[in-house]
Design a protein around this motif. Sequence first.
Motif, mmCIF file in Angstrom:
data_model
loop_
_atom_site.group_PDB
_atom_site.id
_atom_site.type_symbol
_atom_site.label_atom_id
_atom_site.label_comp_id
_atom_site.label_asym_id
_atom_site.label_seq_id
_atom_site.Cartn_x
_atom_site.Cartn_y
_atom_site.Cartn_z
ATOM 1 N N SER A 20 7.415 2.154 0.340
ATOM 2 C CA SER A 20 7.644 0.783 0.020
ATOM 3 C C SER A 20 6.666 -0.182 0.666
ATOM 4 C CB SER A 20 9.061 0.454 0.656
ATOM 5 O OG SER A 20 9.213 0.795 1.971
ATOM 6 N N ALA A 23 3.641 0.052 -1.557
ATOM 7 C CA ALA A 23 3.823 -0.692 -2.950
ATOM 8 C C ALA A 23 3.343 -2.031 -2.389
ATOM 9 C CB ALA A 23 5.007 -0.584 -3.246
ATOM 10 N N ARG A 24 3.869 -2.830 -1.241
ATOM 11 C CA ARG A 24 3.940 -3.964 -0.811
ATOM 12 C C ARG A 24 2.274 -4.430 -0.794
ATOM 13 N NH1 ARG A 24 8.620 -3.209 1.775
ATOM 14 N NH2 ARG A 24 7.717 -2.835 3.826
ATOM 15 N N LYS A 28 2.165 -3.455 -5.821
ATOM 16 C CA LYS A 28 2.768 -2.723 -7.047
ATOM 17 C C LYS A 28 4.189 -2.281 -6.767
ATOM 18 C CE LYS A 28 -1.572 -0.268 -8.260
ATOM 19 N NZ LYS A 28 -2.511 1.053 -8.388
ATOM 20 N N SER A 29 4.758 -1.698 -7.886
ATOM 21 C CA SER A 29 5.991 -1.266 -7.610
ATOM 22 C C SER A 29 6.297 -0.046 -6.706
ATOM 23 C CB SER A 29 6.795 -1.099 -8.892
ATOM 24 O OG SER A 29 6.206 -0.041 -9.488
ATOM 25 N N GLN A 30 7.405 0.249 -6.004
ATOM 26 C CA GLN A 30 7.429 1.457 -5.181
ATOM 27 C C GLN A 30 7.645 2.549 -6.048
ATOM 28 O OE1 GLN A 30 10.831 1.437 -2.471
ATOM 29 N NE2 GLN A 30 10.726 3.481 -2.134
ATOM 30 N N SER A 31 8.075 2.474 -7.218
ATOM 31 C CA SER A 31 7.819 3.549 -8.040
ATOM 32 C C SER A 31 6.558 4.129 -8.662
ATOM 33 C CB SER A 31 8.928 3.387 -9.453
ATOM 34 O OG SER A 31 8.313 2.349 -10.075
ATOM 35 N N SER A 32 5.848 3.106 -8.730
ATOM 36 C CA SER A 32 4.563 3.594 -9.148
ATOM 37 C C SER A 32 3.733 4.225 -8.139
ATOM 38 C CB SER A 32 3.527 2.405 -9.621
ATOM 39 O OG SER A 32 3.450 1.462 -8.446
ATOM 40 N N SER A 34 5.269 6.099 -5.744
ATOM 41 C CA SER A 34 5.667 7.376 -5.567
ATOM 42 C C SER A 34 5.414 8.423 -6.668
ATOM 43 C CB SER A 34 7.341 7.131 -5.626
ATOM 44 O OG SER A 34 8.052 8.420 -5.314
#
Length: 304
Positions: A20, A23-24, A28-32, A34
Amino acid sequence: MLNIEQLVAFVAAAEQGSFSAAARHLGKSQSSVSIGVNNLELDLGITLFDRSTKYPKLTPQGERMLSQAKVLLRQAERIRNYSKASVDSVEDTLKIALDPLLPFSLIDSAIEKMSQRFPFTQVDVSRLGAHHLTNALIKDEVELGFNLAADAVPDGVDFISIANIEWVCICSPDSIFADMQQVSNETLIGERQIVCRSMMQNKVLKAQGAFSQDIWQADDQEDVIKLVEQGIGWAIVPRDYIVEKQAMGTLIDFRPEFQRYEMMNSADVLWKSNTRLGLRRNTYARCWACSNSPFIKKPSHVLM
């Protein structure tokens, strides 16, 4: 095949401490993030993070991979920067010629700034005397030249005056000049003078800076100073060359009879007229024209 985006996600996760936070950091998003790390693990066939705890922790393999990933990302960044520089017409090599009379410290700070702004440009520095330096510019053997003002700049060459060089008369502490309040012109003429060969090739400097009837020449200014330190003769050199020598007590400066004011003359940066130097065409000349150089003085009188 390794994917740069996956490596970026991996390094960010390792450095930020969580997916997370990575991502910040990357926007980007956390899913991308991961998914990127998961795909990298699948491609490599190793587990990079231990996910059994609240925050993912690098495995031993992940620790080793992290250092390698950083190296690859740095190389990828260099490739991108090099490609951009090529598109922007920044040359691979810049050849600079410096008159042997001039101290390298005249250009060292500008060289450092240039290396930071144009990291992929290789710099080639040579020492060339007055006439040879301008010929090299005209023949495209060098792109920039730094010399001391002569009687005239030849056709086909542009220039900017970047500094006024202060000259001083020097001798060894054991010289007969050392204890004289002022050294007469007659005494100077009778004692051996050491000069840099480039001074004898410069019409202005030869006429105004060669006094003695007994003159020794050397190709390098540092060699001139060494000969003076040994008590073999006296010399006229740019002050910057002798600051450390004076502090060590191996050289002293003296005042000659002919000197009424500070002895100064102009140092110029030259380049071939109408030459296109990519993005650096004006940048480099402006670097050396900056007025905060410690060598730039603005005396009311110029003797040399």
